[in-house]
Every structure is written in structure tokens, then in C-alpha cells.
Motif scaffolding. Structure first.
Motif, PDB file in Angstrom:
ATOM      1  N   GLN A  43       0.813  -1.218   0.000  1.00  0.00           N
ATOM      2  CA  GLN A  43       0.000   0.000   0.000  1.00  0.00           C
ATOM      3  C   GLN A  43       0.847   1.270   0.000  1.00  0.00           C
ATOM      4  O   GLN A  43       0.430   2.300  -0.515  1.00  0.00           O
ATOM      5  N   ALA A  44       2.044   1.187   0.589  1.00  0.00           N
ATOM      6  CA  ALA A  44       2.934   2.351   0.627  1.00  0.00           C
ATOM      7  C   ALA A  44       3.701   2.528  -0.685  1.00  0.00           C
ATOM      8  O   ALA A  44       4.399   3.522  -0.867  1.00  0.00           O
ATOM      9  N   GLY A  45       3.583   1.555  -1.588  1.00  0.00           N
ATOM     10  CA  GLY A  45       4.261   1.656  -2.876  1.00  0.00           C
ATOM     11  C   GLY A  45       5.628   1.011  -2.910  1.00  0.00           C
ATOM     12  O   GLY A  45       6.388   1.221  -3.850  1.00  0.00           O
ATOM     13  N   GLY A  46       5.949   0.205  -1.914  1.00  0.00           N
ATOM     14  CA  GLY A  46       7.255  -0.458  -1.881  1.00  0.00           C
ATOM     15  C   GLY A  46       7.134  -1.965  -1.968  1.00  0.00           C
ATOM     16  O   GLY A  46       7.979  -2.695  -1.486  1.00  0.00           O
ATOM     17  N   PRO A  48       6.490  -5.874  -3.829  1.00  0.00           N
ATOM     18  CA  PRO A  48       7.384  -6.721  -4.623  1.00  0.00           C
ATOM     19  C   PRO A  48       7.654  -6.210  -6.036  1.00  0.00           C
ATOM     20  O   PRO A  48       8.762  -6.328  -6.530  1.00  0.00           O
ATOM     21  N   GLY A  49       6.664  -5.613  -6.692  1.00  0.00           N
ATOM     22  CA  GLY A  49       6.888  -5.107  -8.040  1.00  0.00           C
ATOM     23  C   GLY A  49       8.014  -4.090  -8.086  1.00  0.00           C
ATOM     24  O   GLY A  49       8.942  -4.187  -8.885  1.00  0.00           O
ATOM     25  N   ARG A  50       7.935  -3.121  -7.199  1.00  0.00           N
ATOM     26  CA  ARG A  50       8.936  -2.044  -7.192  1.00  0.00           C
ATOM     27  C   ARG A  50      10.299  -2.556  -6.738  1.00  0.00           C
ATOM     28  O   ARG A  50      11.312  -2.281  -7.368  1.00  0.00           O
ATOM     29  N   THR A  51      10.349  -3.262  -5.640  1.00  0.00           N
ATOM     30  CA  THR A  51      11.652  -3.694  -5.129  1.00  0.00           C
ATOM     31  C   THR A  51      12.290  -4.735  -6.048  1.00  0.00           C
ATOM     32  O   THR A  51      13.491  -4.662  -6.306  1.00  0.00           O
ATOM     33  N   HIS A  52      11.513  -5.675  -6.556  1.00  0.00           N
ATOM     34  CA  HIS A  52      12.098  -6.707  -7.418  1.00  0.00           C
ATOM     35  C   HIS A  52      12.576  -6.126  -8.743  1.00  0.00           C
ATOM     36  O   HIS A  52      13.564  -6.599  -9.305  1.00  0.00           O
ATOM     37  N   ASP A  53      11.890  -5.088  -9.251  1.00  0.00           N
ATOM     38  CA  ASP A  53      12.363  -4.420 -10.463  1.00  0.00           C
ATOM     39  C   ASP A  53      13.745  -3.829 -10.244  1.00  0.00           C
ATOM     40  O   ASP A  53      14.544  -3.738 -11.173  1.00  0.00           O
ATOM     41  N   GLU A  54      14.015  -3.420  -9.027  1.00  0.00           N
ATOM     42  CA  GLU A  54      15.318  -2.844  -8.671  1.00  0.00           C
ATOM     43  C   GLU A  54      16.284  -3.914  -8.159  1.00  0.00           C
ATOM     44  O   GLU A  54      17.394  -3.596  -7.735  1.00  0.00           O
ATOM     45  N   ARG A 127      16.154   3.504   4.288  1.00  0.00           N
ATOM     46  CA  ARG A 127      15.186   4.608   4.300  1.00  0.00           C
ATOM     47  C   ARG A 127      15.381   5.513   3.088  1.00  0.00           C
ATOM     48  O   ARG A 127      14.419   5.891   2.425  1.00  0.00           O
ATOM     49  N   GLY A 128      16.614   5.851   2.806  1.00  0.00           N
ATOM     50  CA  GLY A 128      16.910   6.700   1.647  1.00  0.00           C
ATOM     51  C   GLY A 128      16.432   6.061   0.356  1.00  0.00           C
ATOM     52  O   GLY A 128      15.878   6.740  -0.513  1.00  0.00           O
ATOM     53  N   TRP A 129      16.638   4.758   0.209  1.00  0.00           N
ATOM     54  CA  TRP A 129      16.178   4.089  -1.007  1.00  0.00           C
ATOM     55  C   TRP A 129      14.661   4.169  -1.115  1.00  0.00           C
ATOM     56  O   TRP A 129      14.137   4.499  -2.179  1.00  0.00           O
ATOM     57  N   PHE A 130      13.943   3.871  -0.009  1.00  0.00           N
ATOM     58  CA  PHE A 130      12.478   3.956  -0.043  1.00  0.00           C
ATOM     59  C   PHE A 130      12.026   5.367  -0.401  1.00  0.00           C
ATOM     60  O   PHE A 130      11.126   5.559  -1.213  1.00  0.00           O
ATOM     61  N   GLU A 131      12.647   6.378   0.203  1.00  0.00           N
ATOM     62  CA  GLU A 131      12.268   7.767  -0.080  1.00  0.00           C
ATOM     63  C   GLU A 131      12.508   8.120  -1.544  1.00  0.00           C
ATOM     64  O   GLU A 131      11.644   8.710  -2.204  1.00  0.00           O
ATOM     65  N   ARG A 132      13.693   7.785  -2.078  1.00  0.00           N
ATOM     66  CA  ARG A 132      14.021   8.095  -3.471  1.00  0.00           C
ATOM     67  C   ARG A 132      13.119   7.341  -4.444  1.00  0.00           C
ATOM     68  O   ARG A 132      12.892   7.803  -5.565  1.00  0.00           O
ATOM     69  N   SER A 133      12.585   6.208  -4.024  1.00  0.00           N
ATOM     70  CA  SER A 133      11.730   5.393  -4.890  1.00  0.00           C
ATOM     71  C   SER A 133      10.274   5.808  -4.832  1.00  0.00           C
ATOM     72  O   SER A 133       9.429   5.182  -5.468  1.00  0.00           O
TER      73      SER A 133
END
Length: 143
Positions: A43-46, A48-54, A127-133
Motif C-alpha cells: 500500500q505504501a508503494g514499496g 514486490p513489483g517495485r523492489t524486485h524491479d530494482e 530509508r533513503g532508497w524507499f524515499e528516493r523510490s
């Protein structure tokens, strides 16, 4: 942020989750926490789709649970979750498992990291990675 504003998900205790004493098996509490963590990330946007793409993935490093009150078949429960970041490679995610009447049944504290799946190493600044993403840090952290 107050406890009422913390991310929460409602679940129902199933009969197959019980142990021989007629209450929820200890390992199932961890599953409830995992459901809340995964749903919060999504729900926060982080998710599997987003993290696995990275080529990244949150990994569990440690988990601790304190049992307060038993849960029984058919009960509806609310599972809360929020992330807490500090300095370094790890972060915490805390969950509370509450009976429908608000009684605390269990508290779970987990230590996680964000793993680079190619290097098999933790990201230095999760945290920085989540924020930048573009992850919704207000939702993720209950800020």
C-alpha cells in the motif's frame, strides 16, 4: 501519530490455525505480522513489483514476539504495523495484534534489511532508497 492512525488490517482466526490447546499456534502470530508487513509495503508503494524491479527485497533478520492474550477460532483481529528507521543498514517493523474489543493479544518486533539480490548484501541506507523510490513514508512509518 496515534495508535488509531497506524496502518492496520483486519483478519479472522481460522480453525486450522489452532494448536492442541484450542488457541492460535505460536507460529501463526508471526504469519499475521507478515501479512500486515507485506500489505503495508504494497500500500505504501514499496511492494514486490517495485523492489524486485530494482533487484532488492526486504529480508527478515530477527523477530521477537510477546504473547499477551490468547486468540481463538472465529475471532476477528486487527494487526497493526509501522516501520522505524534509524542509521545503518537495518530497520524495525513493529506490529500489534488486537482482539476486536481492543485487547492487545501480542506484540511483534522485527529487524529487517533491504537486500541487494545480485550482491547478496544489505543496502546501506534503506530509508533513503524507499524515499528516493517514492514510497509513502508517512504510511510506512506512521509519521
Amino acid at each position: 501519530m496515534t495508535e488509531q492512525e497506524t496502518f492496520r488490517i483486519r483478519l479472522k482466526v481460522r480453525h486450522y490455525e489452532l494448536d492442541s490447546l484450542g488457541h492460535v499456534n505460536h507460529a501463526v502470530y508471526h504469519s499475521y505480522g507478515e501479512v500486515a508487513r507485506l500489505e503495508l509495503f504494497e500500500q505504501a508503494g514499496g511492494g514486490p513489483g517495485r523492489t524486485h524491479d530494482e533487484r532488492l527485497a526486504p529480508v527478515m533478520l530477527e523477530s521477537h514476539i510477546s504473547f499477551r492474550r490468547e486468540l481463538r477460532s472465529g475471532e476477528e483481529i486487527d494487526v497493526t504495523c509501522r516501520a522505524k528507521f534509524g542509521d545503518g543498514k537495518t530497520f524495525r517493523m513493529d506490529s500489534g495484534i488486537y482482539k476486536a474489543d481492543g485487547t492487545l493479544s501480542a506484540e511483534i518486533t522485527c529487524t529487517l534489511g533491504l537486500m541487494d539480490l545480485d550482491r547478496r548484501k544489505l543496502v546501506t541506507d534503506p530509508r533513503g532508497w524507499f524515499e528516493r523510490s517514492g514510497v509513502d513514508m508517512k504510511l510506512l512509518c506512521g509519521e
